[in-house]
Design a protein around this motif. Structure first.
Motif, PDB file in Angstrom:
ATOM      1  N   TYR A  34      -4.442   7.594  -1.774  1.00 14.27           N
ATOM      2  CA  TYR A  34      -4.080   6.231  -1.382  1.00 14.27           C
ATOM      3  C   TYR A  34      -3.996   5.346  -2.626  1.00 14.27           C
ATOM      4  O   TYR A  34      -4.704   5.566  -3.601  1.00 14.27           O
ATOM      5  N   THR A  62       0.793   5.970  -0.138  1.00 16.52           N
ATOM      6  CA  THR A  62       0.095   7.245  -0.230  1.00 16.52           C
ATOM      7  C   THR A  62       0.961   8.229  -0.996  1.00 16.52           C
ATOM      8  O   THR A  62       2.181   8.064  -1.086  1.00 16.52           O
ATOM      9  N   VAL A  84      -2.724   1.028  -3.939  1.00 16.19           N
ATOM     10  CA  VAL A  84      -2.055  -0.251  -3.745  1.00 16.19           C
ATOM     11  C   VAL A  84      -1.138  -0.432  -4.946  1.00 16.19           C
ATOM     12  O   VAL A  84      -1.403   0.087  -6.034  1.00 16.19           O
ATOM     13  N   THR A  92      -6.931   4.012  -4.600  1.00 16.93           N
ATOM     14  CA  THR A  92      -7.934   3.502  -3.656  1.00 16.93           C
ATOM     15  C   THR A  92      -8.401   4.630  -2.754  1.00 16.93           C
ATOM     16  O   THR A  92      -7.858   5.740  -2.788  1.00 16.93           O
ATOM     17  N   TRP A 151      -8.534   1.329   1.362  1.00 14.09           N
ATOM     18  CA  TRP A 151      -7.878   0.505   0.347  1.00 14.09           C
ATOM     19  C   TRP A 151      -8.857  -0.146  -0.633  1.00 14.09           C
ATOM     20  O   TRP A 151      -8.560  -1.148  -1.252  1.00 14.09           O
ATOM     21  N   THR A 200       0.853  -1.185   0.000  1.00 13.83           N
ATOM     22  CA  THR A 200       0.000   0.000   0.000  1.00 13.83           C
ATOM     23  C   THR A 200       0.884   1.229   0.000  1.00 13.83           C
ATOM     24  O   THR A 200       2.102   1.146   0.194  1.00 13.83           O
TER      25      THR A 200
END
Length: 159
Positions: free
Chosen positions: A90, A76, A92, A112, A116, A74
């Motif tokens: 955000y 940001t 992935v 996302t 997520w 993940t």
């Protein structure tokens, strides 16, 4: 004897299905905080109004901070600029391991929300990872402009 053959076959299958060494090392190198220093358009002349990741103009991404978490893929990023919608985004990410033995591979990024969940209907972006070191990385994304390939290059430095 059958049990031994079964165990060896299972072990071989597990090892062969695991991530490649190149991908594992790349994940470790990705981990951390990065700054997007520049967005350029190699082999193109002129001024271009490019929107990156269906989010904001390339100008909003210059100086943006990116964080990659490798244990759960993940991350940001935060855009900047006076004419930009500031805020944390955000995503992935994953490494497409098909070409990792050759040393070049694609990086996949899917926007996302903060939980997520995909914001793009499970669609994302395929980006070529041109170079990756402990202190810098370069991405290239090829799109089509007026029927011809158009390359967007993004250069990062690790914080």
């Amino acid at each position: 004897m059958k049990k031994l053959i079964f165990i060896l076959t299972a072990a071989l299958l597990i090892v062969s299905c695991g991530p490649s060494k190149v991908a594992t090392e790349a994940r470790k190198t990705f981990k951390g905080e990065w700054t997007l220093n520049s967005v350029t358009y190699p082999n193109s002349q002129g001024t271009f109004d490019v929107t990156l990741f269906n989010d904001a103009s390339a100008a909003c991404f210059k100086g943006s901070n990116w964080t990659f978490v490798s244990n759960n893929n993940t991350g940001t990023y935060t855009t900047t600029g006076s004419d930009c919608t500031a805020g944390e985004r955000y995503f992935v990410w994953s490494i497409d391991e098909d070409n990792t033995p050759s040393g070049t591979f694609d990086f996949l990024l899917k926007p996302t929300d903060s939980k997520w969940n995909s914001t793009t209907g499970n669609q994302g972006f395929r980006i070529k990872l041109v170079s990756l070191t402990e202190t810098s990385m370069t991405w290239e994304q090829t799109v089509t402009l007026e029927g011809s390939p158009f390359v967007i290059r993004m250069n990062f430095n690790k914080l």
